[in-house]
Motif scaffolding. Structure first.
Motif, short mmCIF file in Angstrom:
data_model
loop_
_atom_site.label_atom_id
_atom_site.label_comp_id
_atom_site.label_asym_id
_atom_site.label_seq_id
_atom_site.Cartn_x
_atom_site.Cartn_y
_atom_site.Cartn_z
N ARG A 302 0.87 -1.18 0.00
CA ARG A 302 0.00 0.00 0.00
C ARG A 302 0.89 1.22 0.00
NH1 ARG A 302 -4.14 -3.25 3.64
NH2 ARG A 302 -5.51 -3.82 1.93
N GLN A 303 0.92 1.87 -1.16
CA GLN A 303 1.98 2.83 -1.39
C GLN A 303 1.95 4.03 -0.48
OE1 GLN A 303 1.94 3.08 -5.87
NE2 GLN A 303 3.98 2.41 -5.29
N LYS A 304 0.78 4.65 -0.33
CA LYS A 304 0.75 5.86 0.48
C LYS A 304 1.07 5.54 1.93
CE LYS A 304 -2.32 8.21 -2.61
NZ LYS A 304 -3.44 9.10 -2.82
N ARG A 305 0.45 4.47 2.40
CA ARG A 305 0.67 4.10 3.79
C ARG A 305 2.16 3.81 4.03
NH1 ARG A 305 -2.92 -0.70 6.15
NH2 ARG A 305 -4.53 0.54 5.16
N THR A 306 2.75 3.07 3.10
CA THR A 306 4.16 2.72 3.25
C THR A 306 5.03 3.97 3.18
OG1 THR A 306 3.64 0.67 2.15
CG2 THR A 306 5.96 1.19 2.38
N PHE A 307 4.66 4.87 2.29
CA PHE A 307 5.42 6.11 2.16
C PHE A 307 5.39 6.90 3.47
CE2 PHE A 307 5.94 10.55 1.14
CZ PHE A 307 6.94 10.56 0.19
N VAL A 308 4.18 7.07 4.02
CA VAL A 308 4.04 7.81 5.26
C VAL A 308 4.81 7.12 6.39
CG1 VAL A 308 2.40 8.54 7.03
CG2 VAL A 308 1.84 8.84 4.62
N MET A 309 4.66 5.82 6.43
CA MET A 309 5.34 5.03 7.47
C MET A 309 6.86 5.22 7.40
SD MET A 309 4.34 2.92 9.71
CE MET A 309 5.05 1.74 10.81
N ALA A 310 7.40 5.08 6.18
CA ALA A 310 8.85 5.21 6.03
C ALA A 310 9.30 6.62 6.43
CB ALA A 310 9.25 4.93 4.58
N PHE A 311 8.51 7.60 6.04
CA PHE A 311 8.85 8.98 6.36
C PHE A 311 8.86 9.18 7.89
CE2 PHE A 311 8.30 13.02 3.61
CZ PHE A 311 9.41 13.59 4.20
N LEU A 312 7.84 8.63 8.57
CA LEU A 312 7.76 8.81 10.02
C LEU A 312 8.91 8.10 10.73
CD1 LEU A 312 3.96 8.54 10.90
CD2 LEU A 312 5.37 10.54 10.40
N VAL A 313 9.18 6.87 10.34
CA VAL A 313 10.28 6.15 10.99
C VAL A 313 11.58 6.91 10.78
CG1 VAL A 313 11.62 4.01 10.98
CG2 VAL A 313 9.14 3.92 10.76
N SER A 314 11.79 7.33 9.54
CA SER A 314 13.00 8.08 9.23
C SER A 314 13.08 9.35 10.08
CB SER A 314 13.00 8.41 7.74
OG SER A 314 13.78 9.54 7.48
N GLY A 315 11.97 10.09 10.12
CA GLY A 315 11.97 11.33 10.88
C GLY A 315 12.23 11.10 12.36
N ALA A 316 11.63 10.03 12.90
CA ALA A 316 11.82 9.74 14.32
C ALA A 316 13.29 9.49 14.63
CB ALA A 316 10.98 8.53 14.72
N VAL A 317 13.95 8.72 13.76
CA VAL A 317 15.36 8.41 14.01
C VAL A 317 16.21 9.67 13.90
CG1 VAL A 317 17.34 7.07 13.23
CG2 VAL A 317 15.08 6.02 13.29
N VAL A 318 15.93 10.50 12.87
CA VAL A 318 16.69 11.74 12.74
C VAL A 318 16.46 12.60 13.99
CG1 VAL A 318 17.01 13.84 11.41
CG2 VAL A 318 16.56 11.70 10.23
N GLY A 319 15.20 12.67 14.44
CA GLY A 319 14.89 13.44 15.65
C GLY A 319 15.66 12.94 16.85
N LEU A 320 15.82 11.62 16.93
CA LEU A 320 16.60 11.04 18.02
C LEU A 320 18.03 11.59 17.99
CD1 LEU A 320 16.72 8.96 20.32
CD2 LEU A 320 17.47 7.28 18.64
#
Ligand SMILES: Nc1ncnc2c1ncn2[C@@H]1O[C@H](COP(=O)(O)OP(=O)(O)OP(=O)(O)O)[C@@H](O)[C@H]1O
Ligand SMILES: [Mg+2]
Lengths: 429, 517
Positions: A302-320
């Motif tokens: 599911r492209q949009k969901r996966t896109f959002v998910m990847a973005f959030l995980v990525s953002g969380a790690v960068v935020g860390l």
């Protein structure tokens, strides 16, 4: 009918000894355009190009060129001296000086060892946020999300971590630090949520949105530390409040060696990234969508969901990464926070080819250039900016593997599609 | 069979490949191959998928460096350091996968690498356009020099490739499976061009999996298997059967559904029921689908035949949930699938073999093993740690099993699927879909680009899956394929189904219907 078993003919000339074959195999490896080889040659190119910049930027060696024809030996030695002292300072600044190490060995004491290891400790500390943020970005890049938003995510992570860090004075250390790090993760994810939703809902390019968000968050940060309860009203220049000692990442080897628990966080993140991207089902979907959007659609990702998910995980790690920088080394928000790391993290992800091991090495290299560069300036009189030149030249060569392969006559790998980053992509077919 | 065809004449060969070997990992792609090509001859090379045909031609065209062996032109050995060298030696190749820049115009594409320069080294596109026109007129290959390549249909894109190569006036022309992507009519035209180029006195190397073409156009045939030359055949005396047997090393059987299998299809449960399905084209090169209605029952094969670009891709996209219909309904086992996404279709038991395997069927940079679980990644047998992590051991074991069972020629489970030959890539897609638990198989051009042995194999698997009770929608441009496998055939033309036929089929009439007659 002509047929027969498949006969495997040895392709190497007969009579080659095992050793010769191994040496020639090793040579083939070195001469092939594998990523690691391209990286090493890019580094070499960076060092060579920077050498020219250094000798011309230092007056002593520059003026020596005037006598190139009358005293060639003098010109040569003056330039060699400049280079030796500059690169020498870079290395001792980053790894420690041999003199201090030998003192530490002959007169072993905690203080002597601390003095010897200190420079490398600074290198590690500089590398930690780069590794964490670089890994975070690599999650995005491998999923086909071209996020430039590291700065905004770092700021958000840092702001929330700092908030936790200067409030809650009654909390003991372990929960306080843990809470601070969790706040950083949430902050980063929140900053990623905006561009992720915009892209998924409207198709707005995440490249543009994240760049703009960087500016916005930069402004918000300055507002926070000038005019709100984040501000420490002591100085005229805006600064954030100091993190409470209970929320600071503890030093691992005592007070004299500046190596804090951020190193452990970075190690966990790198390991987690390796698990996520290389071994997990979610990472498989991320990568599938990033490398083969057509096939991922047919495979039911599911492209949009996966896109959002990847973005959030990525953002969380960068935020860390931002949180670790606050709780580990700078301890308070400053008006320029996140700018340098945000840009360098993109470079680190790129140079590390979006692979956890590569990112670790790239972050270390950039840590070396950062701390060593300071020493180069102090000791050899070479401007600190020159370490940025080295960094830039390396990246320049890395972005053009074909150029490196041509200069050093590397052989292209069979089947090599030197994978490049994916610029933004829309939702259409 | 005569392994050494009589020489056509005693002229010296124009090009000789001498004892060429090339190894990729543990695959010996070319194993001591020697062949020679003469001017004024069409030399056909046939062989299974992965036999090493493209590799051999890559070596001749300078794109691949051989491990050992030599190339000689007019008896003198030459050394190729890249495709440019080959071009300068008069060697030109039309690749199996086109080498065009889709955002460039025809003229820009043909100029690439050999640009005409004006004063001050600025690009002289007018000269390129002039060249394109000259060549396309000379050989009857009409082309608009200003058209953007990406907007052209496949047949014309190939024409761009051919014109581009003819502009350099090569003495040796290599065509790697040019007819795989062409309609029957386009193929005939291409073969006429080949003959004409031969009569000009050029050496033509022609690779094909269509043995009829090989026999029709070839002056000489060489058969490769597992990297070696296993025989030569004389097109005058050989038959498609004898050639096929030589290629795969055994006699081939023709897979055909026995008519008895297709009786009483109506009595069985309907798997998919499509009503008034419509979809309007979204792009200039796309097609529309216009109120399609059909049912497919358990164990039944519905063949949808037509010339490419008549709405087949859109239809399969709709049946897979990838596209949303503008109007009409799809019901799967009685369940309304309106507005559902691909994932739901997959979970409802749809298996998809997409027409474009490299773009839609496979993740080219990922390993063979992982490609075998693209749409099976939720199955517990491939997961561990509570479904969070992939179980690579199980995934590798699955791949090893598939490699043996489907006779995939590859370096192992870990190699990137991009290193497989076209036929073996298709085997991966088919194996993956057939091993899932499916109620409906949508097979789109399932044998495009496959060798006769693999076609036999794929056909027998499709028949087998139907016998197991699966409904099959077979979308193909090969009428023979549809005739052999289908219970019913629905010709499609400009997005409409123009009359469904039951067995026994009327070949002539179907042929007309496909053409819009
Ligand atoms: N770049 C590569 N890396 C690794 N293996 C390769 C590469 N190219 C080809 N091979 C292997 O070499 C063998 C021969 O491949 P080749 O493409 O020449 O086959 P082919 O005869 O053209 O097949 P097809 O009819 O399917 O196009 C195959 O087993 C393939 O997997
Ligand atoms: Mg091929």
């Amino acid at each position: 009918m002509a047929s027969g078993p498949v006969v495997e003919t040895p392709t190497l000339a007969a009579g080659q000894t095992g050793l010769r074959r191994r040496v020639s195999a090793a040579f083939t490896t070195i001469r092939s355009a594998r990523p690691a080889v391209v990286f090493l040659f890019s580094l070499l190119s960076g060092i060579i190009v920077s050498a020219f910049v250094i000798v011309f930027s230092v007056p002593a060696s520059r003026s020596a060129w005037g006598g190139l024809f009358s005293h060639p030996a003098k010109t040569f030695s003056a330039n060699a001296d400049t280079l030796a002292s500059a690169y020498g300072a870079l290395l001792t600044g980053a790894f420690g000086s041999p003199g201090l190490f030998s003192t530490a060995i002959t007169h072993a004491s905690v203080a002597n060892w601390a003095a010897a290891i200190k420079p490398f400790g600074s290198t590690l500390t500089a590398a930690v946020p780069l590794a964490i943020a670089g890994l975070g970005l690599s999650i995005a890049y491998r999923s086909g999300v071209f996020s430039i938003g590291a700065q905004s995510q770092l700021i958000c992570g840092a702001v929330l971590a700092s908030w936790v860090g200067f409030s809650l004075p009654t909390l003991p250390m372990v929960p306080h630090v843990a809470l601070g790090l969790v706040a950083a993760l949430i902050g980063g994810a929140l900053a990623a949520l905006v561009p992720a939703i915009l892209k998924a809902r409207t198709g707005a390019s995440e490249v543009i949105v994240t760049i703009m968000l960087n500016y916005i968050m930069g402004g918000v940060l300055i507002y926070l530390i000038s005019d709100t309860f984040f501000s420490q009203q002591v100085n005229t220049s805006p600064e954030g409040r100091l993190t409470l000692p209970s929320a600071m990442l503890p030093l691992l080897f005592g007070n004299n060696i500046p190596i804090d628990a951020g190193v452990i966080v970075a190690a966990v993140v790198l390991l987690g990234g390796w698990l996520l991207l290389g071994r997990s089902r979610l990472g498989f979907e991320f990568e599938l969508q990033g490398t083969s959007p057509g096939a991922s659609r047919i495979a039911g990702v599911r492209q949009k969901r996966t896109f959002v998910m990847a973005f959030l995980v990525s953002g969380a790690v960068v935020g860390l990464g931002g949180g670790v920088e606050i709780l580990g080394s700078v301890h308070q928000l400053q008006s320029t926070f996140g700018g340098d790391i945000g840009v360098l993290a993109i470079t680190v992800a790129f140079v590390g080819r979006n692979r956890p091991l590569g990112i670790m090495l790239a972050a270390l290299l950039y840590g070396v250039l950062q701390t060593g560069g300071l020493q180069m300036q102090g000791q050899a009189g070479v401007s600190y900016q020159l370490s940025n030149v080295i960094e830039a030249v390396i990246v320049l060569f890395m972005t053009a593997p074909a150029l490196v392969a041509e200069i050093y006559r590397l052989r292209p790998l069979a089947n090599s599609s030197l994978r490049s980053l994916n610029m933004s992509r829309g939702w259409g077919r | 069979m005569n392994p050494d065809a009589p020489e056509l004449d005693q002229r010296e060969p124009l090009v000789e490949l001498r004892a060429i070997s090339k190894r990729y990992g543990n695959v010996l792609a070319n194993d001591d191959v020697s062949v020679s090509f003469r001017a004024g001859e069409i030399h056909v090379i046939v062989g299974e998928n992965g036999a090493g045909k493209s590799t051999l031609m890559g070596i001749l065209s300078g794109a691949v460096t051989p491990d050992s062996g030599a190339i000689a032109i007019d008896g003198a050995e030459i050394h190729l350091r890249g495709s440019r060298d080959a071009t300068l030696h008069g060697i030109g190749m039309v690749h199996q996968h086109f080498q065009l820049v889709s955002v460039f115009t025809v003229a820009e594409n043909t100029a690439l690498g050999f640009e005409h320069k004006k004063r001050f080294k600025t690009l002289d596109l007018d000269a390129s356009k002039f060249e394109v026109r000259r060549v396309s007129e000379e050989f009857g290959l009409a082309l608009d020099a200003d058209a953007v390549v990406g907007t052209l249909p496949v047949g014309l894109q190939q024409r761009v490739e051919i014109v581009k190569i003819l502009m350099r006036d090569p003495r040796i022309l290599i065509f790697d499976e040019p007819t795989a992507v062409l309609t029957a009519e386009e193929s005939d035209k291409l073969l006429a061009v080949l003959r004409r180029l031969r009569d000009d006195g050029r050496a033509i190397v022609f690779i094909t999996h269509k043995l009829r073409e090989a026999l029709a156009v070839g002056d000489r045939i060489t058969v490769l298997r597992r990297g070696q030359v296993v025989g030569r055949a004389d097109p005058k005396s050989a038959t498609t059967e004898s050639l096929g047997a030589m290629m795969v090393g055994r006699n081939l059987r023709v897979v055909e559904r026995a008519p008895s299998e297709s009786v009483a299809a109506e009595a069985r449960e309907t798997v998919i029921s499509v009503r008034e399905l419509s979809y309007a084209a979204r792009t200039p090169t796309g097609a529309s689908v216009d109120s399609l209605t059909f049912d497919v029952a358990r164990g039944e094969v519905l063949g949808i035949v037509g010339v490419d670009g008549n709405g087949q891709d859109e239809l399969t996209g709709l049946l897979a949930g990838e596209l949303k219909p503008d109007a009409g309904t799809i019901a799967l086992l009685g369940r309304d699938m309106a507005g559902r996404d691909v994932r739901t279709f997959l979970e409802a038991g749809v298996g998809i073999i997409p027409a474009d395997r490299q773009r839609h069927g496979l993740a080219m940079s990922m390993s063979l093993a992982r490609n075998l679980i693209l749409d099976r990644r939720h199955e517990p047998r491939f997961l561990r740690a509570g479904g969070l992590l992939l179980d690579d051991r199980a995934i590798t074991a699955n791949a090893e099993e598939t490699i043996t069972r489907f006779d995939v020629r590859a370096g192992g489970p870990g190699v990137p699927v991009s290193s497989l030959s076209g036929g073996n890539q298709q085997k991966i897609v088919i194996a993956r879909e057939l091993e899932r638990d499916i109620a409906l198989l949508i097979a789109s051009q399932p044998t495009r680009g496959l060798d006769v042995g693999s076609i036999e194999y794929v056909h027998s698997r499709i028949v087998e899956v139907a016998e197991r009770g699966c409904a099959v929608v077979l979308v193909t441009s090969e009428l023979d394929e549809a005739l052999a496998l289908s219970d019913r055939i629905a010709p499609i033309y400009e997005g409409r189904i123009v009359g469904v036929q039951q067995r026994p089929f009327d070949r002539e009439q179907l042929g007309l219907m496909i053409g819009g007659g």
